[in-house]
Scaffold this motif. Structure first.
Motif, short mmCIF file in Angstrom:
data_model
loop_
_atom_site.label_atom_id
_atom_site.label_comp_id
_atom_site.label_asym_id
_atom_site.label_seq_id
_atom_site.Cartn_x
_atom_site.Cartn_y
_atom_site.Cartn_z
N GLY A 296 0.88 -0.89 -0.08
CA GLY A 296 -0.06 -0.43 -0.32
C GLY A 296 0.79 0.86 0.24
O GLY A 296 0.82 2.05 -0.47
N CYS A 297 1.43 1.53 0.67
CA CYS A 297 3.01 2.40 0.93
C CYS A 297 3.97 1.83 0.48
O CYS A 297 5.35 0.98 0.80
N PRO A 298 4.86 2.84 -0.36
CA PRO A 298 5.91 2.02 -0.87
C PRO A 298 7.31 2.73 0.63
O PRO A 298 7.86 1.87 0.90
N HIS A 299 7.21 3.40 1.19
CA HIS A 299 7.94 4.03 1.95
C HIS A 299 7.77 2.95 3.45
O HIS A 299 8.49 2.28 4.16
N CYS A 300 6.35 2.68 3.86
CA CYS A 300 6.52 1.48 4.44
C CYS A 300 6.96 -0.01 4.47
O CYS A 300 7.56 -0.48 5.06
N LYS A 301 6.91 0.14 2.99
CA LYS A 301 7.50 -1.32 2.13
C LYS A 301 9.02 -1.84 2.26
O LYS A 301 9.59 -2.65 3.17
N ARG A 302 9.46 -0.44 1.85
CA ARG A 302 11.28 -0.34 2.11
C ARG A 302 11.17 -0.62 3.81
O ARG A 302 12.26 -1.25 3.56
N MET A 303 10.95 0.07 4.91
CA MET A 303 10.14 -0.14 6.43
C MET A 303 10.54 -1.47 6.74
O MET A 303 11.59 -2.22 7.86
N TRP A 304 9.81 -2.54 5.88
CA TRP A 304 9.62 -3.59 6.15
C TRP A 304 10.58 -4.47 5.59
O TRP A 304 10.46 -4.85 6.55
N GLN A 305 11.33 -4.24 4.58
CA GLN A 305 11.89 -4.90 4.16
C GLN A 305 13.55 -4.88 5.00
O GLN A 305 14.55 -5.58 5.20
N LEU A 306 13.66 -3.55 5.70
CA LEU A 306 14.49 -3.30 6.08
C LEU A 306 14.61 -4.48 7.38
O LEU A 306 15.93 -4.54 8.64
N LEU A 307 13.97 -4.63 8.18
CA LEU A 307 13.32 -4.92 9.93
C LEU A 307 13.89 -6.58 9.08
O LEU A 307 14.10 -7.05 10.09
N GLU A 308 13.00 -6.80 7.83
CA GLU A 308 13.37 -8.12 7.66
C GLU A 308 14.62 -8.64 7.44
O GLU A 308 15.25 -9.62 7.99
N LEU A 309 15.87 -7.45 6.34
CA LEU A 309 16.52 -7.76 6.35
C LEU A 309 18.19 -7.55 8.22
O LEU A 309 18.39 -8.25 7.95
N HIS A 310 17.12 -6.99 8.64
CA HIS A 310 17.67 -7.47 10.54
C HIS A 310 18.08 -8.41 10.82
O HIS A 310 18.74 -8.68 11.45
N SER A 311 16.46 -8.65 10.71
CA SER A 311 16.38 -10.22 11.22
C SER A 311 17.04 -11.23 11.02
O SER A 311 17.64 -11.97 11.38
N ARG A 312 17.99 -10.91 9.92
CA ARG A 312 18.58 -12.33 8.75
C ARG A 312 19.67 -12.22 9.36
O ARG A 312 20.58 -13.39 9.35
N ILE A 313 20.22 -10.62 9.65
CA ILE A 313 21.41 -10.70 9.82
C ILE A 313 21.95 -10.03 11.25
O ILE A 313 23.24 -10.72 11.99
N CYS A 314 20.69 -10.61 12.55
CA CYS A 314 21.04 -10.33 13.50
C CYS A 314 21.92 -11.58 14.81
O CYS A 314 21.53 -12.87 14.09
N GLU A 315 21.98 -11.57 15.15
CA GLU A 315 23.40 -12.19 15.74
C GLU A 315 22.39 -12.70 17.22
O GLU A 315 23.61 -13.51 17.80
N GLU A 316 21.85 -11.91 17.77
CA GLU A 316 21.31 -12.35 19.29
C GLU A 316 20.24 -13.60 19.49
O GLU A 316 20.00 -13.73 17.68
N THR A 317 20.18 -14.46 20.34
CA THR A 317 19.75 -15.74 19.87
C THR A 317 18.87 -14.96 21.03
O THR A 317 17.96 -16.24 20.65
N GLU A 318 18.46 -14.29 21.28
CA GLU A 318 16.83 -14.70 22.81
C GLU A 318 16.32 -13.26 22.72
O GLU A 318 17.09 -11.95 22.02
N ILE A 319 14.90 -12.80 22.68
CA ILE A 319 14.51 -12.08 22.12
C ILE A 319 14.60 -10.98 23.14
O ILE A 319 14.45 -9.57 22.41
N LYS A 320 14.97 -10.78 23.95
CA LYS A 320 15.22 -9.66 25.07
C LYS A 320 16.63 -9.41 24.82
O LYS A 320 16.41 -7.37 25.07
N ASN A 321 16.85 -9.82 24.23
CA ASN A 321 18.06 -9.28 23.81
C ASN A 321 18.39 -7.95 22.63
O ASN A 321 19.31 -7.72 22.60
N CYS A 322 17.40 -7.91 21.69
CA CYS A 322 16.97 -7.16 20.46
C CYS A 322 15.95 -6.57 20.48
O CYS A 322 15.08 -6.87 21.20
N ARG A 323 16.23 -5.32 20.99
CA ARG A 323 14.94 -4.38 21.04
C ARG A 323 14.35 -3.54 19.64
O ARG A 323 13.58 -2.79 19.56
#
Length: 372
Positions: A296-323
């Motif tokens: 629906g929104c190209p800016h939100c879609k880009r933010m969504w992709q950045l969040l997913e990209l972060h999850s792929r490279i995030c090295e934290e193993t516990e949910i509480k350690n990543c904000r």
């Protein structure tokens, strides 16, 4: 009159002029060194003398044949200036009027005249030098006159090299063993390939030397590939910077935005994370946008992709350690197999990880500065 009385008279009449030369005990003449001004005048007058000897052809004993005539010259001078001409004179036979004849053809008559004049006095007219620069480069190389060859190369490097003659200069530079000039020609061809490939010199070279054409085209293609890789590396580095700024905003907060349980630190100093300012505006839009549905929104879609990209490279193993929001949700979906692993996205993740490994020292420095 005795010698003593002569010296006395000389002293009364005034000091005598110093001798120009003195006879030493070994019967050799010792000349006194001239002053700098006198030396300059002497050099200029001597140079003019040699120049007049060539122009007037006084007592010439050699005739230099060109395509359009002959030029009188002096074998002793030419032989001393060029070892190649010295060999030609030694092997040549005397012709009419007891003059030896040497032949310099396939070069314009005036170019040969300028070359011979330089051998006499190192003099030349700048206009003639610029006009016959390529011919003089060849003549200086063939007849082994390094001083003239150096002048020709310097003149080409300082401004006479252009798009129209760069192909000819490149071929001559390889024949004349001028590696620096050859490199400069290749650099100009790579930078202005579109203009160079449209010149008459390129067309002639394509027919006479197809191997060189193939070599230059390969160089241009390799340069384009290198530039493409550099642009890709720049994009991956920017994405990695965006990931670092996202973690910085969600964990520490920056200026007017941050996690809900922390008060943002208000500061006029610029942030140490280069992508923080642009990402801050994108996060604000993502929080307030009403069209956040997929596509629906190209800016939100880009933010969504950045969040997913972060999850792929995030090295934290516990949910509480990543904000970072949604990081753990993306990880769980990937583990459960609910989300297909796009090969292109997977390749993007690997490239961003490579950029992260290369920029790790700078990111550690930024984190240290932010914490202080």
């Amino acid at each position: 009159m005795t010698v003593e009385r002569m010296e006395t008279c000389a002293q009364r009449c005034g000091p005598s002029a110093p001798p120009v030369l003195v006879l030493n005990p070994r019967n050799k003449y010792t000349y006194k060194r001239l002053s700098s001004c006198s030396s300059t005048v002497a050099v200029e007058s001597t140079r003019d003398l040699w120049d007049r000897i060539f122009i007037q052809g006084y007592s010439a004993d050699v005739m230099v044949q060109t395509n359009d005539g002959t030029i009188p010259a002096h074998g002793a001078i030419l032989g001393m200036a060029s070892p190649v001409i010295d060999g030609m004179l030694r092997s040549s036979k005397r012709r009419q009027h007891h003059r030896k004849i040497i032949s310099i053809r396939c070069v314009p008559h005036d170019a040969v005249r300028v070359f011979l004049r330089f051998l006499y006095s190192s003099c030349y007219e700048q206009e003639e030098m610029d006009h016959y620069i390529l011919h003089l480069l060849v003549l200086s190389h063939v007849f082994m006159v390094p001083s003239l060859k150096k002048l020709c190369v310097q003149a080409l490097e300082k401004g006479l090299l252009n798009v129209d003659n760069v192909i000819d200069v490149l071929q001559l530079s390889r024949l004349c063993d001028t590696s620096r000039l050859s490199v400069l020609c290749q650099r100009m061809i790579l930078n202005d390939f579109g203009l160079v490939s449209a010149t008459e010199g390129w067309k002639v070279m394509r027919q006479s030397n197809p191997l060189m054409e193939r070599e230059l085209v390969d160089l241009v293609e390799r340069k384009k590939e290198m530039q493409k890789k550099q642009e890709e590396q720049k994009i991956y580095l920017q994405l990695n910077q965006a990931m670092e700024a996202l973690v910085h905003i969600c964990r520490d907060g920056c200026r007017t935005i941050g996690p809900h349980d922390k008060v943002p630190r208000i500061s006029t100093d610029p942030c140490n994370y280069p992508a923080c300012k642009g990402l801050e505006a994108l996060v604000r839009h993502f929080a307030d946008c009403k069209r956040r549905v997929a596509g629906g929104c190209p800016h939100c879609k880009r933010m969504w992709q950045l969040l997913e990209l972060h999850s792929r490279i995030c090295e934290e193993t516990e949910i509480k350690n990543c904000r970072v929001p949604l990081c753990w949700i993306f990880k769980e979906k990937l583990k459960e197999g609910n989300k297909k692993d796009d090969p292109k996205f997977k390749l993007l993740v690997s490239k961003v990880l490579e950029a992260k490994s290369r920029s790790r020292p700078s990111s550690l420095l930024a984190m240290t500065s932010a914490s202080t």
